[in-house]
Write an enzyme that holds these catalytic residues in place. Structure first.
Site, PDB file in Angstrom:
ATOM      1  N   HIS A  49     -65.113 -55.519  35.010  1.00 10.08           N
ATOM      2  CA  HIS A  49     -65.324 -54.086  35.221  1.00 10.08           C
ATOM      3  C   HIS A  49     -64.022 -53.485  35.734  1.00 10.08           C
ATOM      4  CE1 HIS A  49     -67.655 -50.936  37.897  1.00 10.08           C
ATOM      5  NE2 HIS A  49     -66.940 -50.359  36.943  1.00 10.08           N
ATOM      6  N   HIS A 106     -69.734 -61.075  37.380  1.00  8.24           N
ATOM      7  CA  HIS A 106     -69.258 -59.688  37.354  1.00  8.24           C
ATOM      8  C   HIS A 106     -67.994 -59.599  38.200  1.00  8.24           C
ATOM      9  CE1 HIS A 106     -69.664 -55.339  36.816  1.00  8.24           C
ATOM     10  NE2 HIS A 106     -69.301 -55.218  38.076  1.00  8.24           N
ATOM     11  N   MET A 149     -73.177 -46.743  36.897  1.00  9.77           N
ATOM     12  CA  MET A 149     -72.875 -46.908  38.324  1.00  9.77           C
ATOM     13  C   MET A 149     -73.984 -46.253  39.153  1.00  9.77           C
ATOM     14  SD  MET A 149     -70.218 -48.736  38.463  1.00  9.77           S
ATOM     15  CE  MET A 149     -70.301 -48.787  40.259  1.00  9.77           C
ATOM     16  N   ASP A 166     -75.052 -51.160  38.147  1.00 10.36           N
ATOM     17  CA  ASP A 166     -74.103 -51.704  39.126  1.00 10.36           C
ATOM     18  C   ASP A 166     -74.081 -50.866  40.400  1.00 10.36           C
ATOM     19  OD1 ASP A 166     -72.019 -53.021  40.354  1.00 10.36           O
ATOM     20  OD2 ASP A 166     -70.478 -52.371  38.945  1.00 10.36           O
ATOM     21  N   GLY A 223     -66.029 -48.606  44.052  1.00 11.35           N
ATOM     22  CA  GLY A 223     -64.961 -48.873  45.023  1.00 11.35           C
ATOM     23  C   GLY A 223     -65.324 -49.901  46.071  1.00 11.35           C
ATOM     24  N   PHE A 224     -66.596 -50.003  46.382  1.00  6.14           N
ATOM     25  CA  PHE A 224     -66.995 -50.898  47.471  1.00  6.14           C
ATOM     26  C   PHE A 224     -68.340 -51.554  47.177  1.00  6.14           C
ATOM     27  CE2 PHE A 224     -64.447 -47.410  49.009  1.00  6.14           C
ATOM     28  CZ  PHE A 224     -63.434 -48.062  49.702  1.00  6.14           C
ATOM     29  N   GLY A 225     -68.509 -52.770  47.692  1.00  2.00           N
ATOM     30  CA  GLY A 225     -69.808 -53.427  47.633  1.00  2.00           C
ATOM     31  C   GLY A 225     -70.664 -52.953  48.795  1.00  2.00           C
ATOM     32  N   GLY A 226     -71.927 -53.299  48.744  1.00  2.00           N
ATOM     33  CA  GLY A 226     -72.820 -53.064  49.877  1.00  2.00           C
ATOM     34  C   GLY A 226     -73.213 -51.627  50.150  1.00  2.00           C
ATOM     35  N   SER A 231     -71.880 -60.094  41.564  1.00  6.40           N
ATOM     36  CA  SER A 231     -70.554 -59.487  41.721  1.00  6.40           C
ATOM     37  C   SER A 231     -69.728 -60.321  42.691  1.00  6.40           C
ATOM     38  CB  SER A 231     -70.674 -58.056  42.241  1.00  6.40           C
ATOM     39  OG  SER A 231     -69.380 -57.616  42.604  1.00  6.40           O
ATOM     40  N   MET A 252     -61.909 -50.742  37.156  1.00  3.40           N
ATOM     41  CA  MET A 252     -61.891 -49.449  37.862  1.00  3.40           C
ATOM     42  C   MET A 252     -60.434 -49.093  38.091  1.00  3.40           C
ATOM     43  SD  MET A 252     -65.048 -50.290  40.400  1.00  3.40           S
ATOM     44  CE  MET A 252     -64.934 -52.022  40.001  1.00  3.40           C
ATOM     45  N   MET A 306     -60.003 -53.256  40.886  1.00  2.00           N
ATOM     46  CA  MET A 306     -59.757 -51.919  41.461  1.00  2.00           C
ATOM     47  C   MET A 306     -58.271 -51.730  41.729  1.00  2.00           C
ATOM     48  SD  MET A 306     -62.753 -51.956  44.287  1.00  2.00           S
ATOM     49  CE  MET A 306     -64.440 -52.408  43.866  1.00  2.00           C
TER      50      MET A 306
HETATM   51  C1  DX5 Z   1     -68.582 -51.309  43.132  1.00  3.21           C
HETATM   52  C2  DX5 Z   1     -68.599 -52.475  42.197  1.00  3.21           C
HETATM   53  C3  DX5 Z   1     -69.816 -53.288  42.257  1.00  3.21           C
HETATM   54  C4  DX5 Z   1     -70.110 -53.904  43.606  1.00  3.21           C
HETATM   55  C5  DX5 Z   1     -71.587 -54.073  43.702  1.00  3.21           C
HETATM   56  O1  DX5 Z   1     -67.502 -50.515  42.845  1.00  3.21           O
HETATM   57  O2  DX5 Z   1     -68.464 -52.029  40.862  1.00  3.21           O
HETATM   58  O3  DX5 Z   1     -69.844 -54.280  41.242  1.00  3.21           O
HETATM   59  O4  DX5 Z   1     -69.471 -55.132  43.815  1.00  3.21           O
HETATM   60  O5  DX5 Z   1     -71.903 -54.515  44.966  1.00  3.21           O
HETATM   61  P1  DX5 Z   1     -73.372 -54.333  45.584  1.00  3.21           P
HETATM   62  O6  DX5 Z   1     -74.317 -55.059  44.697  1.00  3.21           O
HETATM   63  O7  DX5 Z   1     -73.220 -54.960  46.931  1.00  3.21           O
HETATM   64  O8  DX5 Z   1     -73.652 -52.861  45.652  1.00  3.21           O
HETATM   65 ZN    ZN Z   2     -68.762 -53.507  39.198  1.00  2.16          ZN
END
Ligand code: DX5
Ligand code: ZN
Length: 217
Positions: A65, A32, A136, A174, A141-144, A7, A67, A36
């Site tokens: 993707h 990926h 999901m 994801d 909305g956020f990574g990590g 991602s 969102m 958003m």
């Molecule tokens: C979240 C995204 C993901 C995100 C995944 O809304 O759709 O693609 O970047 O990040 P990780 O792998 O850090 O959870």
């Molecule tokens: Zn995603």
């Protein structure tokens, strides 16, 4: 072996070219790309202009993707930007069947994403029309973020639905994917793993991708 989709939300945007080349030169299969809009999700990321630039350097499948609310307004724009796979959220689509047809008519693979609270059963009557389901395993909305365990059951149920329908819809997961849970996800039926933080926060992203690729073996 699972498809690995780093991602790019977790990439270093000051060194985006370098990070794209890293993915090009790794065993990863897809890029990926998380779009958003600050409405469907409480965050704003990047859109078509950035993806169009990335496409110039990226040598792998562009897995976009969306969102966003009213995703159908932008299908053509994302095709022009270079999307190969376009995934919309079930929760943002009043006319999902029409959206699947429209995405495929533009020459892209059509995906549907389900938020953590949305049961896979809502796709029963449309599964044969879908190229990819994106489960999901965090709130988008956020990574990590931390992996939501219930996603594993959803993958198994979805796999059974796909087998029963006799179609070849791919299952992508994801959110919160790590080297620790990747094997379980593949065993449950996941075909593709998205990984942001796990790849880009690791000291050796190429090696981490290689290890993710071995998941379930
Ligand atoms: C979240 C995204 C993901 C995100 C995944 O809304 O759709 O693609 O970047 O990040 P990780 O792998 O850090 O959870
Ligand atoms: Zn995603």
């Amino acid at each position: 072996m699972p498809i690995i989709a780093p991602s790019m939300l977790s990439a270093d945007f000051l060194n985006l070219g370098r990070d794209i080349e890293m993915v090009n030169n790794s065993e990863a299969d897809w890029f990926h790309l998380d779009v958003m809009d600050g409405r469907f999700v409480p965050n704003i990321s990047y859109g078509m202009p950035i993806i169009a630039q990335m496409k110039k350097l990226a040598k792998k499948t562009m897995d976009v993707h969306l969102m966003v609310v009213e995703p159908e307004k932008y299908f053509e724009d994302f095709k022009k930007a270079g999307a190969d796979i376009l995934t919309v959220h079930y929760e943002a689509s009043t006319h999902l069947h029409r959206s699947m047809q429209a995405i495929k008519a533009l020459g892209m693979k059509a995906g549907v994403s389900l938020n953590p609270h949305t049961p896979v059963s809502v796709l029963e009557d449309i599964i044969t029309e879908i190229d990819l389901v994106l489960i999901m395993s965090v709130n988008p909305g956020f990574g990590g973020q931390k992996f939501i365990q219930q996603a594993v059951n959803k993958i198994s149920k979805l796999k059974a639905m796909i087998n029963e329908a006799g179609c070849n819809t791919l299952i992508e997961v994801d959110g919160g994917v790590t080297l620790d849970n990747a094997g379980t996800l593949v065993a449950a039926g996941a075909d593709a793993l998205v990984a942001g933080n796990t790849v880009f926060s690791s000291p050796d992203p190429v090696d981490t991708i290689k290890k993710l690729k071995q998941a379930g073996k």
